[in-house]
Write a protein that holds these residues in place. Sequence first.
Motif, PDB file in Angstrom:
ATOM      1  N   ARG A   1      25.224  30.900  97.613  1.00  0.00           N
ATOM      2  CA  ARG A   1      24.460  32.100  97.284  1.00  0.00           C
ATOM      3  C   ARG A   1      23.169  31.684  96.594  1.00  0.00           C
ATOM      4  O   ARG A   1      23.002  30.532  96.236  1.00  0.00           O
ATOM      5  CB  ARG A   1      25.282  33.061  96.432  1.00  0.00           C
ATOM      6  N   ASN A   2      22.299  32.626  96.434  1.00  0.00           N
ATOM      7  CA  ASN A   2      21.000  32.376  95.830  1.00  0.00           C
ATOM      8  C   ASN A   2      21.189  31.886  94.390  1.00  0.00           C
ATOM      9  O   ASN A   2      21.571  32.628  93.511  1.00  0.00           O
ATOM     10  CB  ASN A   2      20.180  33.673  95.870  1.00  0.00           C
ATOM     11  N   PHE A   3      20.893  30.603  94.165  1.00  0.00           N
ATOM     12  CA  PHE A   3      21.028  30.000  92.838  1.00  0.00           C
ATOM     13  C   PHE A   3      19.673  29.775  92.186  1.00  0.00           C
ATOM     14  O   PHE A   3      19.496  28.845  91.417  1.00  0.00           O
ATOM     15  CB  PHE A   3      21.731  28.640  92.942  1.00  0.00           C
ATOM     16  N   TYR A   4      18.751  30.639  92.474  1.00  0.00           N
ATOM     17  CA  TYR A   4      17.402  30.462  91.942  1.00  0.00           C
ATOM     18  C   TYR A   4      17.418  30.263  90.428  1.00  0.00           C
ATOM     19  O   TYR A   4      16.760  29.376  89.904  1.00  0.00           O
ATOM     20  CB  TYR A   4      16.498  31.646  92.327  1.00  0.00           C
ATOM     21  N   GLN A   5      18.181  31.084  89.708  1.00  0.00           N
ATOM     22  CA  GLN A   5      18.169  30.994  88.239  1.00  0.00           C
ATOM     23  C   GLN A   5      18.631  29.621  87.773  1.00  0.00           C
ATOM     24  O   GLN A   5      18.095  29.074  86.826  1.00  0.00           O
ATOM     25  CB  GLN A   5      19.057  32.079  87.615  1.00  0.00           C
ATOM     26  N   TRP A   6      19.629  29.051  88.431  1.00  0.00           N
ATOM     27  CA  TRP A   6      20.137  27.747  88.015  1.00  0.00           C
ATOM     28  C   TRP A   6      19.064  26.668  88.203  1.00  0.00           C
ATOM     29  O   TRP A   6      18.848  25.833  87.344  1.00  0.00           O
ATOM     30  CB  TRP A   6      21.392  27.408  88.827  1.00  0.00           C
TER      31      TRP A   6
ATOM     32  N   GLY B   1      10.751  24.219  95.159  1.00  0.00           N
ATOM     33  CA  GLY B   1      11.497  25.466  95.292  1.00  0.00           C
ATOM     34  C   GLY B   1      11.907  25.727  96.734  1.00  0.00           C
ATOM     35  O   GLY B   1      13.046  26.120  97.012  1.00  0.00           O
ATOM     36  N   TYR B   2      10.987  25.502  97.650  1.00  0.00           N
ATOM     37  CA  TYR B   2      11.283  25.709  99.065  1.00  0.00           C
ATOM     38  C   TYR B   2      12.456  24.824  99.502  1.00  0.00           C
ATOM     39  O   TYR B   2      13.400  25.284 100.145  1.00  0.00           O
ATOM     40  CB  TYR B   2      10.038  25.408  99.912  1.00  0.00           C
ATOM     41  N   ARG B   3      12.385  23.552  99.123  1.00  0.00           N
ATOM     42  CA  ARG B   3      13.460  22.620  99.508  1.00  0.00           C
ATOM     43  C   ARG B   3      14.805  23.039  98.904  1.00  0.00           C
ATOM     44  O   ARG B   3      15.834  22.987  99.583  1.00  0.00           O
ATOM     45  CB  ARG B   3      13.101  21.197  99.066  1.00  0.00           C
TER      46      ARG B   3
ATOM     47  N   GLN C   1      18.062  24.180 100.978  1.00  0.00           N
ATOM     48  CA  GLN C   1      19.307  23.444 100.750  1.00  0.00           C
ATOM     49  C   GLN C   1      20.448  24.412 100.443  1.00  0.00           C
ATOM     50  O   GLN C   1      21.541  24.304 101.011  1.00  0.00           O
ATOM     51  CB  GLN C   1      19.123  22.459  99.599  1.00  0.00           C
ATOM     52  N   ASP C   2      20.194  25.378  99.559  1.00  0.00           N
ATOM     53  CA  ASP C   2      21.236  26.347  99.218  1.00  0.00           C
ATOM     54  C   ASP C   2      21.612  27.194 100.435  1.00  0.00           C
ATOM     55  O   ASP C   2      22.794  27.427 100.710  1.00  0.00           O
ATOM     56  CB  ASP C   2      20.787  27.249  98.065  1.00  0.00           C
ATOM     57  N   ALA C   3      20.614  27.659 101.186  1.00  0.00           N
ATOM     58  CA  ALA C   3      20.893  28.488 102.364  1.00  0.00           C
ATOM     59  C   ALA C   3      21.640  27.688 103.428  1.00  0.00           C
ATOM     60  O   ALA C   3      22.608  28.183 104.022  1.00  0.00           O
ATOM     61  CB  ALA C   3      19.588  29.047 102.931  1.00  0.00           C
ATOM     62  N   ASP C   4      21.215  26.450 103.672  1.00  0.00           N
ATOM     63  CA  ASP C   4      21.854  25.615 104.689  1.00  0.00           C
ATOM     64  C   ASP C   4      23.305  25.286 104.342  1.00  0.00           C
ATOM     65  O   ASP C   4      24.138  25.115 105.230  1.00  0.00           O
ATOM     66  CB  ASP C   4      21.081  24.308 104.891  1.00  0.00           C
TER      67      ASP C   4
ATOM     68  N   ASN D   1      15.266  32.308 102.265  1.00  0.00           N
ATOM     69  CA  ASN D   1      15.238  33.354 103.295  1.00  0.00           C
ATOM     70  C   ASN D   1      14.691  32.837 104.619  1.00  0.00           C
ATOM     71  O   ASN D   1      14.622  33.595 105.579  1.00  0.00           O
ATOM     72  CB  ASN D   1      14.405  34.544 102.817  1.00  0.00           C
ATOM     73  N   ASN D   2      14.294  31.587 104.658  1.00  0.00           N
ATOM     74  CA  ASN D   2      13.733  30.970 105.855  1.00  0.00           C
ATOM     75  C   ASN D   2      12.734  31.908 106.514  1.00  0.00           C
ATOM     76  O   ASN D   2      12.886  32.296 107.663  1.00  0.00           O
ATOM     77  CB  ASN D   2      14.841  30.562 106.835  1.00  0.00           C
TER      78      ASN D   2
END
Length: 180
Positions: free
Chosen positions: A145-150, A132-134, A138-141, A172-173
């Motif tokens: 947008r926050n794609f947690y659900q995907w 999850g962290y990675r 990756q999404d933030a870098d 959110n680093n």
Amino acid sequence: MGVSRAVAALLIVSTSALTIAQTGGLTCSSDDGGYRYCRADTQNQVQLTRQISGSRCEQGYSWGYDPRGIWVDRGCRAQFVYGRGRSRGDDNTGAAIAGGILGALILGAAVAAAKDNENGGDRERTNYYNDGYRMGRQDADNGRRNFYQWWSERYPMKYERDFAAGYTDGYNNNGRRPPR
């Protein structure tokens, strides 16, 4: 189930420790006064128990040994015992202690693994957090947008909270390093 495997492993280790401490006996003869080597796993422990020949049997002069066997020479013919346990009063204490320590280590590891499974698999939980962290980083870098659900749909529900916590921290680093 993991504990019963540990008990089985402990029995194997204990048996192995006793096997290491085996002893044996043999008769070695210097035929016609010549050198003869009798192979045996002496474990550097040999004792002459009975001289058979009329010729002198003296260690270093007409008989001796190394880890692989016993030698006789100059007409010496004798019976020997070898290995740990019989000669020189060795009582296998070292082998028993080593077997016990190794067995305790194996048993401790098995109990820890069983507890790990009972607690939902701490290692698995850590792995999902790290994933999850990675993914969050990756999404933030990449400016997504926050794609947690995907991402979360690809992981078992059992570990969804772990993945979500890791994703949120990564996205959110938060400055926390993911556990390894």
